[in-house]
Write a protein that holds these residues in place. Structure first.
Motif, PDB file in Angstrom:
ATOM      1  N   MET A   1       0.800  -1.132  -0.061  1.00 56.06           N
ATOM      2  CA  MET A   1       0.214  -0.007   0.114  1.00 56.06           C
ATOM      3  C   MET A   1       0.955   1.376  -0.056  1.00 56.06           C
ATOM      4  SD  MET A   1      -3.175  -1.218  -0.134  1.00 56.06           S
ATOM      5  CE  MET A   1      -4.186  -0.225   0.827  1.00 56.06           C
ATOM      6  N   GLY A   2       0.250   2.139  -0.657  1.00 60.19           N
ATOM      7  CA  GLY A   2       1.086   3.623  -0.844  1.00 60.19           C
ATOM      8  C   GLY A   2       0.654   4.466   0.185  1.00 60.19           C
ATOM      9  N   GLU A   3       0.827   5.788  -0.095  1.00 57.63           N
ATOM     10  CA  GLU A   3       0.423   6.723   0.920  1.00 57.63           C
ATOM     11  C   GLU A   3      -0.980   6.999   0.893  1.00 57.63           C
ATOM     12  OE1 GLU A   3       2.057  10.654  -0.240  1.00 57.63           O
ATOM     13  OE2 GLU A   3       4.132   9.795   0.025  1.00 57.63           O
ATOM     14  N   ASN A   4      -1.523   7.146   2.279  1.00 56.83           N
ATOM     15  CA  ASN A   4      -3.126   7.333   2.408  1.00 56.83           C
ATOM     16  C   ASN A   4      -3.796   6.067   2.117  1.00 56.83           C
ATOM     17  OD1 ASN A   4      -2.881  10.011   2.966  1.00 56.83           O
ATOM     18  ND2 ASN A   4      -2.644  10.375   0.947  1.00 56.83           N
ATOM     19  N   GLY A   5      -2.954   5.199   2.025  1.00 60.63           N
ATOM     20  CA  GLY A   5      -3.599   3.536   1.780  1.00 60.63           C
ATOM     21  C   GLY A   5      -4.140   3.345   0.607  1.00 60.63           C
ATOM     22  N   CYS A   6      -3.489   4.198  -0.453  1.00 62.83           N
ATOM     23  CA  CYS A   6      -3.926   3.852  -1.902  1.00 62.83           C
ATOM     24  C   CYS A   6      -2.890   2.529  -2.274  1.00 62.83           C
ATOM     25  CB  CYS A   6      -3.332   4.948  -2.533  1.00 62.83           C
ATOM     26  SG  CYS A   6      -4.628   6.353  -2.214  1.00 62.83           S
ATOM     27  N   LEU A   7      -3.559   1.774  -3.191  1.00 62.14           N
ATOM     28  CA  LEU A   7      -2.762   0.567  -3.747  1.00 62.14           C
ATOM     29  C   LEU A   7      -1.530   0.988  -4.606  1.00 62.14           C
ATOM     30  CD1 LEU A   7      -2.574  -2.488  -3.925  1.00 62.14           C
ATOM     31  CD2 LEU A   7      -4.215  -2.505  -5.810  1.00 62.14           C
ATOM     32  N   GLU A   8      -0.450   0.466  -4.430  1.00 62.09           N
ATOM     33  CA  GLU A   8       0.594   0.887  -5.324  1.00 62.09           C
ATOM     34  C   GLU A   8       0.500  -0.178  -6.587  1.00 62.09           C
ATOM     35  OE1 GLU A   8       3.741   2.773  -4.824  1.00 62.09           O
ATOM     36  OE2 GLU A   8       2.627   3.848  -3.447  1.00 62.09           O
ATOM     37  N   VAL A   9       0.914   0.372  -7.709  1.00 61.38           N
ATOM     38  CA  VAL A   9       1.029  -0.126  -8.903  1.00 61.38           C
ATOM     39  C   VAL A   9       2.341  -0.051  -9.683  1.00 61.38           C
ATOM     40  CG1 VAL A   9      -1.473  -0.142  -9.445  1.00 61.38           C
ATOM     41  CG2 VAL A   9       0.080   1.785 -10.144  1.00 61.38           C
ATOM     42  N   THR A  10       2.647  -0.894 -10.350  1.00 64.42           N
ATOM     43  CA  THR A  10       3.936  -1.101 -10.997  1.00 64.42           C
ATOM     44  C   THR A  10       3.948  -1.478 -12.566  1.00 64.42           C
ATOM     45  OG1 THR A  10       5.049  -1.630  -8.937  1.00 64.42           O
ATOM     46  CG2 THR A  10       6.685  -1.921 -10.926  1.00 64.42           C
ATOM     47  N   SER A  11       4.501  -0.539 -13.260  1.00 67.98           N
ATOM     48  CA  SER A  11       4.544  -1.123 -14.626  1.00 67.98           C
ATOM     49  C   SER A  11       5.353  -2.295 -14.862  1.00 67.98           C
ATOM     50  CB  SER A  11       5.414   0.100 -15.725  1.00 67.98           C
ATOM     51  OG  SER A  11       5.334  -0.340 -16.789  1.00 67.98           O
ATOM     52  N   GLU A  12       4.433  -3.159 -15.881  1.00 65.21           N
ATOM     53  CA  GLU A  12       5.222  -4.486 -16.200  1.00 65.21           C
ATOM     54  C   GLU A  12       6.676  -4.492 -16.642  1.00 65.21           C
ATOM     55  OE1 GLU A  12       2.431  -3.353 -17.119  1.00 65.21           O
ATOM     56  OE2 GLU A  12       0.748  -4.680 -16.809  1.00 65.21           O
ATOM     57  N   ILE A  13       6.897  -3.413 -17.544  1.00 61.27           N
ATOM     58  CA  ILE A  13       8.013  -3.447 -18.300  1.00 61.27           C
ATOM     59  C   ILE A  13       9.452  -3.182 -17.622  1.00 61.27           C
ATOM     60  CG2 ILE A  13       6.990  -1.830 -20.066  1.00 61.27           C
ATOM     61  CD1 ILE A  13       8.517   0.355 -19.104  1.00 61.27           C
ATOM     62  N   TYR A  14       9.471  -2.984 -16.316  1.00 62.42           N
ATOM     63  CA  TYR A  14      10.538  -2.895 -15.626  1.00 62.42           C
ATOM     64  C   TYR A  14      11.049  -4.306 -15.116  1.00 62.42           C
ATOM     65  CZ  TYR A  14       8.796   1.631 -14.504  1.00 62.42           C
ATOM     66  OH  TYR A  14       8.065   2.804 -14.545  1.00 62.42           O
ATOM     67  N   THR A  15      10.182  -5.313 -15.044  1.00 60.68           N
ATOM     68  CA  THR A  15      10.923  -6.591 -15.008  1.00 60.68           C
ATOM     69  C   THR A  15      10.923  -7.629 -16.193  1.00 60.68           C
ATOM     70  OG1 THR A  15       8.396  -7.431 -14.692  1.00 60.68           O
ATOM     71  CG2 THR A  15       9.651  -6.884 -12.816  1.00 60.68           C
ATOM     72  N   GLU A  16      10.607  -6.886 -17.332  1.00 60.44           N
ATOM     73  CA  GLU A  16      10.685  -7.698 -18.691  1.00 60.44           C
ATOM     74  C   GLU A  16      11.946  -7.518 -19.463  1.00 60.44           C
ATOM     75  OE1 GLU A  16       5.758  -7.642 -19.655  1.00 60.44           O
ATOM     76  OE2 GLU A  16       7.131  -6.310 -20.627  1.00 60.44           O
ATOM     77  N   THR A  17      12.528  -6.058 -19.157  1.00 59.77           N
ATOM     78  CA  THR A  17      13.579  -5.401 -19.803  1.00 59.77           C
ATOM     79  C   THR A  17      14.584  -4.931 -18.833  1.00 59.77           C
ATOM     80  OG1 THR A  17      12.188  -5.273 -21.758  1.00 59.77           O
ATOM     81  CG2 THR A  17      14.139  -4.237 -22.060  1.00 59.77           C
ATOM     82  N   ASN A  18      15.743  -5.120 -19.261  1.00 59.63           N
ATOM     83  CA  ASN A  18      16.794  -4.284 -18.512  1.00 59.63           C
ATOM     84  C   ASN A  18      17.073  -2.965 -18.930  1.00 59.63           C
ATOM     85  OD1 ASN A  18      18.830  -3.522 -17.012  1.00 59.63           O
ATOM     86  ND2 ASN A  18      20.350  -5.270 -17.843  1.00 59.63           N
ATOM     87  N   PHE A  19      16.585  -1.854 -18.093  1.00 57.38           N
ATOM     88  CA  PHE A  19      16.734  -0.535 -18.742  1.00 57.38           C
ATOM     89  C   PHE A  19      17.915   0.168 -18.056  1.00 57.38           C
ATOM     90  CE2 PHE A  19      12.045  -1.412 -19.494  1.00 57.38           C
ATOM     91  CZ  PHE A  19      12.295  -1.175 -21.037  1.00 57.38           C
ATOM     92  N   ARG A  20      18.751  -0.704 -17.441  1.00 57.67           N
ATOM     93  CA  ARG A  20      20.043  -0.151 -16.928  1.00 57.67           C
ATOM     94  C   ARG A  20      19.546   1.029 -15.753  1.00 57.67           C
ATOM     95  NH1 ARG A  20      23.561   2.304 -19.905  1.00 57.67           N
ATOM     96  NH2 ARG A  20      22.296   2.416 -21.676  1.00 57.67           N
ATOM     97  N   SER A  21      18.492   0.650 -15.044  1.00 54.53           N
ATOM     98  CA  SER A  21      18.008   1.759 -14.115  1.00 54.53           C
ATOM     99  C   SER A  21      18.968   1.774 -12.886  1.00 54.53           C
ATOM    100  CB  SER A  21      16.702   1.065 -13.764  1.00 54.53           C
ATOM    101  OG  SER A  21      15.883   1.119 -14.818  1.00 54.53           O
ATOM    102  N   SER A  22      19.093   2.941 -12.392  1.00 52.48           N
ATOM    103  CA  SER A  22      19.440   3.354 -11.231  1.00 52.48           C
ATOM    104  C   SER A  22      18.922   4.466 -10.197  1.00 52.48           C
ATOM    105  CB  SER A  22      21.061   3.683 -11.474  1.00 52.48           C
ATOM    106  OG  SER A  22      20.964   5.090 -12.211  1.00 52.48           O
ATOM    107  N   LYS A  23      19.212   4.295  -8.973  1.00 57.63           N
ATOM    108  CA  LYS A  23      18.147   5.183  -8.116  1.00 57.63           C
ATOM    109  C   LYS A  23      19.109   6.399  -8.113  1.00 57.63           C
ATOM    110  CE  LYS A  23      14.766   3.048  -6.245  1.00 57.63           C
ATOM    111  NZ  LYS A  23      13.160   3.270  -6.498  1.00 57.63           N
TER     112      LYS A  23
END
Length: 293
Positions: free
Chosen positions: A1-23
């Motif tokens: 759950m996110g802020e204020n109890g709202c459900l968090e959603v995540t795009s599927e593409i992040y687990t399907e393809t390596n976009f060389r992501s960094s924080k």
């Protein structure tokens, strides 16, 4: 759950393809969306003679061409609540970016307006070959307009020096538009939108916005606009129908049909057998619709 109890959603593409992501230090993510730079074509779609000659040696033997690759860097969120999904990247934006790259010669002199541009990936892709204005619009929520501006600046080297990429607020649920936005709508020839069909109330506002843009009697404009909408049909099993349905897509079609009572517009599918330039999984549920009066 996110802020204020709202459900968090995540795009599927992040687990399907390596976009060389960094924080980043502020908790967002920088991802690298790699794409193949399109082969140069003439206006009639044929590969230019100069390019043909460049891949054949003096003896007439074929030289294997090494395709140029480029990267669009995008700052985005890894997950959000439903209200802020525009801060993520979704597959429809990549499909629409492919479409724009493939049709670059048709669109290079067109004034492009993007609705619900999210983090700006599709508009940036349009700007690579554009020779005129591109206007990115979205709701001013969660700092999304600042993120778009930042991403445009981050990819400035890719954008054609003849293109002008502007960022403006356009809230589907507000009928009052700024003078700058009205002028941008009037000037635009091509309207694009990706991944905006996911919530019925948003769809209502989106269709009402399209009605205003395509209404020839509003804003004193002529019939010169075409809308391209990329979306992914998301299927769920419903107890009410005892069947697998794509409710958000079906609701969108219903709203379009209702709008036809006042506007004589046409909705037709676009063939998506064009090449894939970006790295992502092009699912069979991805579609592009063309809407025009």
């Amino acid at each position: 759950m996110g802020e204020n109890g709202c459900l968090e959603v995540t795009s599927e593409i992040y687990t399907e393809t390596n976009f060389r992501s960094s924080k980043t230090k502020n908790g967002t993510t920088i991802s690298h969306f790699s794409f193949v730079y399109p082969v140069d074509h003439s206006d009639d779609g044929e590969v230019k003679d100069s390019l043909k000659q460049s891949i054949i040696d003096a003896d007439g033997d074929l030289i294997v061409e090494r395709r140029r690759r480029e990267v669009i860097q995008i700052e985005h969120q890894q997950s959000t609540n439903l209200l802020l999904v525009g801060l993520q990247v979704w597959r429809g934006a990549l499909l629409l970016a492919d479409f724009l790259l493939h049709n670059r010669w048709k669109f290079e002199s067109k004034h492009i307006l993007e609705l619900g541009s999210g983090v700006g990936l599709t508009s940036i892709a349009a700007g690579i070959f554009s020779k005129t204005d591109i206007v990115c619009t979205d709701i001013d929520l969660g700092g999304i307009l600042n993120v778009v501006k930042s991403n445009v600046e981050l990819n400035k080297r890719l954008i054609n020096n003849q293109a002008k990429v502007k960022v403006m607020e356009l809230d589907f649920k507000k009928s009052i538009w700024s003078d700058d936005l009205k002028n941008a709508v009037l000037k635009s020839n091509i309207i694009i939108a990706a991944d905006v069909i996911y919530d019925n109330s948003i769809t209502d506002g989106f269709v009402e916005t399209l009605e205003r843009i395509l209404n020839v009697n509003d804003l004193n404009r002529s019939k010169d606009k075409v809308v391209y909408i990329a979306l992914e049909k998301r299927y769920v099993f419903t107890l009410a129908d005892l069947d697998t349905m794509a409710p958000c897509y079906e609701y969108f079609l219903q709203r379009i049909n209702e709008a036809r009572k006042t506007i004589d517009w046409k909705l037709e599918p676009v063939d998506i057998d064009f090449p894939q330039y970006f790295d992502y999984e092009r699912s069979k549920e991805l579609i592009i619709m063309k809407l025009y009066v």
